[in-house]
Design an enzyme around this catalytic site. Structure first.
Site, PDB file in Angstrom:
ATOM      1  N   ASP A   1      34.773  -0.446  62.245  1.00  0.00           N
ATOM      2  CA  ASP A   1      35.566  -1.028  63.328  1.00  0.00           C
ATOM      3  C   ASP A   1      35.331  -2.546  63.307  1.00  0.00           C
ATOM      4  O   ASP A   1      34.539  -3.072  62.518  1.00  0.00           O
ATOM      5  CB  ASP A   1      35.228  -0.398  64.685  1.00  0.00           C
ATOM      6  CG  ASP A   1      36.384  -0.572  65.689  1.00  0.00           C
ATOM      7  OD1 ASP A   1      37.267  -1.425  65.454  1.00  0.00           O
ATOM      8  OD2 ASP A   1      36.406   0.130  66.719  1.00  0.00           O
TER       9      ASP A   1
HETATM   10  C1  NOJ Z   1      38.763  -2.390  67.759  1.00  0.00           C
HETATM   11  C2  NOJ Z   1      39.137  -1.010  68.215  1.00  0.00           C
HETATM   12  O1  NOJ Z   1      37.981  -0.298  68.586  1.00  0.00           O
HETATM   13  C3  NOJ Z   1      39.893  -0.210  67.178  1.00  0.00           C
HETATM   14  O2  NOJ Z   1      40.338   0.975  67.757  1.00  0.00           O
HETATM   15  C4  NOJ Z   1      41.022  -0.995  66.613  1.00  0.00           C
HETATM   16  O3  NOJ Z   1      41.716  -0.236  65.661  1.00  0.00           O
HETATM   17  C5  NOJ Z   1      40.472  -2.268  66.000  1.00  0.00           C
HETATM   18  N1  NOJ Z   1      39.806  -3.056  67.020  1.00  0.00           N
HETATM   19  C6  NOJ Z   1      41.546  -3.105  65.334  1.00  0.00           C
HETATM   20  O4  NOJ Z   1      42.365  -3.678  66.259  1.00  0.00           O
END
Ligand code: NOJ
Length: 781
Positions: A310
């Protein structure tokens, strides 16, 4: 080693000729040039031909330097959209330098094409970029938030919503969506509960499969399919106290039986990628958790795609207190099974040195590169890096009429009728005067909720007021007032109670549109209260004093606690954030053009103090039943009932469904048998309607205690007024399996109760016996 001056097209020639020779030997004789190879775009790679893909990638990797390989392992955000705390301004230079394998938050055919050009024309090997984006519930045509879609219990509609999202996003150059979010979530304080399918592992798994199928279709090489991502792996939904990014700590049995099933289902459905979670799990951050990644995902489940971290989650191993510094974080993450680093640049900065020092093996890097390149190959990007960035298709696909119609239909199906005293709903569209009151009644931007990708917030979304006006026509007697504020900040109060009360005083029926702002759920949107925020509750109380019928139209991304409203208003519709066509969909339900059929995918508590509360809890040694003579030493609260306000699976209809004749075709089940459970469902009301028939089981005695109910099947059926249907379910020993005391997977001999009904509480019951223990060889453990 290739020379720097060679074009990307020529560099792929050897592999392409091999590929081409198989299908068109004569053509393969021709000398390649850029145009020649680009023309092969019309002949995407054959996804079935694994051998061809392996040859191609082995050949390509044999030409890559270590730096080029490491470059493939980095995912950077463009500056088009901000979905995290940091931005790397020089991402274009990073692409040119061959340090980037994928870009996210970049979309539109034009923009992705321009970035792709940098990779294809300005890097030595011209390896195409992969474009990722959070296409969660629609790209431009926005569907209801994911939790809302889940409330439809309509797998075909949910799959279609993902399909539409893929069609639109892929035309705009997006290859890869960071969806579905398959985290089981049982704590409504956690804002991300809005992004998933709710509290139940069975429903969550079915929806995970449907969404993966919708995004990926049957063939990743088809130009209108995108890679899906099962996220956030794993156990993110159990963040302590519902605070985002917080610690999770749970037994392995809880992990396996509750939190992993939807991830497993996504893997079985062939999901292309997984995203790690921000949280730690039992002391080890998910982004450096070799048990989750290398062992479960890649080894036991034989996952063939790639794992992305993430957003800066690799770097965050440092504040977690798990890595000494960023370099150590990169080492821990890649060695645990992370293939691609989102936004942190730890891999970019440190992997070469780590490899030189022997802390990260070349094999580990090669394995990650191979997994990523394979996905690029499967998408057909080596045939034509620009095949997804298609302005003409983009123009046609986006907001296509059938997409808007699908969004409206999905929104109607997601609406849950929570209360309908004396049949106030549906409203007669005739001679009626309406007051439409509340901060959400005419707010376009809120209508599409959080994580709405490229969705337009200004013009397109149809508000509730607009939906009602469109349904009733120009002559309608409809008065709108915002009335209250939903802001946490008292300074934002509009102070417009008087105008709202005056409008309401003139109306026959009050429609109060209340709930949360679109941004109050999603990431970094935890709350400690589940009440209606701002001055909404106060306004609702004032409206009630007018003595008029009130319909509360809720818009929110989490269960809210509305005990007062449940007691005091006449009808309540849960509409979530219903998407681009939301206002039309809600009007369809308000005026009876669509009979509501949604059922809650998550329990609605009476108050935040009951959290966590879900239907599949344990019985305890001192279970409490209301009305028991000896009450004190029982598992209960002094100041609140144990029961939720609305249970899992609950939702009313404008008609009445009656359940009868629950029959099991046998009452003893052996290892190779199955039981047919049948029930008669009759529509005894005056209108046609859809009902979600739900089947639950309870294992009465186990080597570890079992939940009081577990969903094991459901069917959504349409019944005409006066009609009835026998609904059948098959139950097999595998449906009764769990991780037993020794953590082996299987079902245990003993007595089971079966429940069938229209929600998790109002059910018919029967019993059967499993006559022998059944160990399942394919035990996921
Ligand atoms: C953080 C989030 O937790 C995740 O779900 C998302 O896909 C990413 N950022 C990218 O935006």
């Amino acid at each position: 080693m290739q020379k720097l001056s060679e074009t990307a097209a020529a560099r792929f020639f050897v592999a392409l000729v091999v590929a081409f020779a198989i299908s068109a030997p004569a053509a393969a004789q021709q000398a390649p040039d850029r145009a020649r190879v680009d023309a092969s775009a019309t002949r995407p790679p054959r996804p079935g031909d694994e051998a061809e893909m392996h040859r191609f990638i082995a050949d390509l990797m044999s030409q890559m330097t270590l730096k080029e390989k490491i470059g493939q392992l980095n995912l950077l955000s463009s500056s088009w959209d901000v979905t995290g705390p940091t931005l790397r301004e020089g991402y274009r230079d990073d692409v040119r330098a061959g340090n980037v394998g994928a870009i996210f938050n970049a979309h539109t055919a034009k923009y992705t094409r321009s970035l792709q050009k940098l990779a294809v024309e300005e890097t030595r090997l011209g390896i195409p970029l992969l474009f990722g984006y959070d296409v969660i519930h629609g790209y431009k045509t926005i569907f209801p938030i994911s939790l809302g879609e889940a409330a439809s219990w309509d797998l075909a509609a949910i799959e279609n919503a993902a399909r539409v999202a893929a069609i639109e996003a892929s035309a705009a150059g997006v290859h890869w969506t960071f969806a579905p979010m398959v985290d089981i979530a049982r704590d409504p304080r956690w804002g991300r509960i809005s992004e998933g399918a709710g509290e139940d592992p069975y429903l969550g798994s079915e929806i995970a499969r449907a969404r993966v199928r919708g995004f990926q279709g049957d063939d990743l090489a088809a130009v209108d399919t995108v890679l899906a991502t099962a996220k956030h792996y794993a156990a993110y939904g159990q963040a302590q106290a519902g605070r985002d990014y917080h610690t999770t700590d749970m037994s392995l049995r809880e992990l396996w039986d509750t939190y992993l099933p939807p991830f497993r289902a996504a893997s079985e459905a062939g999901v292309a990628t997984y995203m790690t979670a921000f949280n730690e799990l039992n002391g080890v951050p998910a982004t450096a958790n070799a048990y989750l990644l290398n062992e479960i995902l890649k080894s036991r489940w034989r996952f063939q795609g790639f794992v992305v971290s993430d957003y800066t989650a690799v770097d965050e191993l440092v504040p977690h207190g798990f890595a000494r510094d960023q370099k150590h974080a990169a080492e821990l993450a890649i060695n645990a099974g992370v293939d691609m680093d989102m936004q942190g640049a730890s891999f970019m900065t440190h992997l070469a040195a780590l490899s030189k020092a022997g802390s990260v093996s070349v094999d580990t890097i090669d394995e990650a590169v191979r997994r990523i390149l394979e996905m690029k190959y499967r998408l057909g990007l080596f045939s034509d890096p620009y095949r997804y960035s298609d302005e003409e298709r983009e123009e046609e696909a986006i907001y296509a009429e059938e997409h808007l119609e699908a969004a409206r239909d999905m929104a109607r199906k997601s609406i849950v009728l929570l209360k309908n005293e004396r049949g106030l709903l549906p409203l007669e569209a005739g001679d009626i005067s309406l007051a439409v009151i509340g901060p959400l009644a005419d707010s376009k931007s809120d209508m599409i909720g959080s994580w709405s990708a490229a969705g337009d917030r200004e013009e397109r979304p149809v508000t509730l007021l607009e939906g009602i006006q469109a349904r009733l026509g120009d002559a309608a007697d409809v008065h709108y007032e915002e009335g209250a504020s939903y802001s946490f900040d008292p300074e934002d109060d509009t102070g417009a109670f008087d105008a709202a009360l005056a409008a309401a005083g003139r109306a026959d029926v009050i429609i109060a549109a209340m709930g949360e702002s679109g941004g109050m759920t999603g990431e970094a949107a935890s709350r400690t209260s589940l009440e209606l925020p701002g001055t909404q509750q106060e306004l609702l109380i004032a409206l009630r004093k007018l003595g008029k019928p009130i319909v509360l139209v809720l818009m929110n991304g989490r269960p809210v606690s509305i005990e007062w409203a449940d007691e005091n208003v006449h009808a309540i519709l849960e509409t979530w954030f219903a998407g681009t066509e939301g206002g039309h969909a809600i009007a369809d339900v308000l005026f009876g053009d669509y009979n509501p059929s949604g059922k809650l995918p998550v329990t609605f508590p009476r108050n935040v103090g009951q959290v966590p509360i879900h239907y599949n809890m344990k019985n305890t040694g001192r279970p409490y039943s209301p009305g028991d003579a000896e009450q004190k030493y029982r598992s209960r609260y002094l100041d609140s009932p144990n029961s939720p306000l609305y249970p899992f699976g609950y939702g009313l209809s404008y008609t009445i469904f009656e359940y009868s004749d629950l029959v099991l075709d046998r009452t003893r089940l052996g290892a190779d048998d199955s039981i047919t459970v049948s029930v008669t469902v009759a529509n005894s009301g005056e209108v046609d309607g859809e009902e979600v028939v739900q089947l639950y089981v309870r294992d009465l005695v186990g080597s570890v205690t079992r939940p009081v109910k577990e969903l094991k099947g459901f069917r959504k059926i349409l019944l005409e007024s006066g009609g009835s249907q026998v609904v059948r379910f098959e139950l097999r020993p595998s449906d009764l399996a769990f991780h037993r005391q020794d953590m082996s997977y299987g079902a245990e001999a003993g007595q089971f109760r079966v429940f069938v009904g229209g929600n998790s509480e109002e059910v018919l019951e029967a019993e059967f016996r499993l006559t022998e223990d059944v160990a399942l060889s394919d035990a996921p453990r």
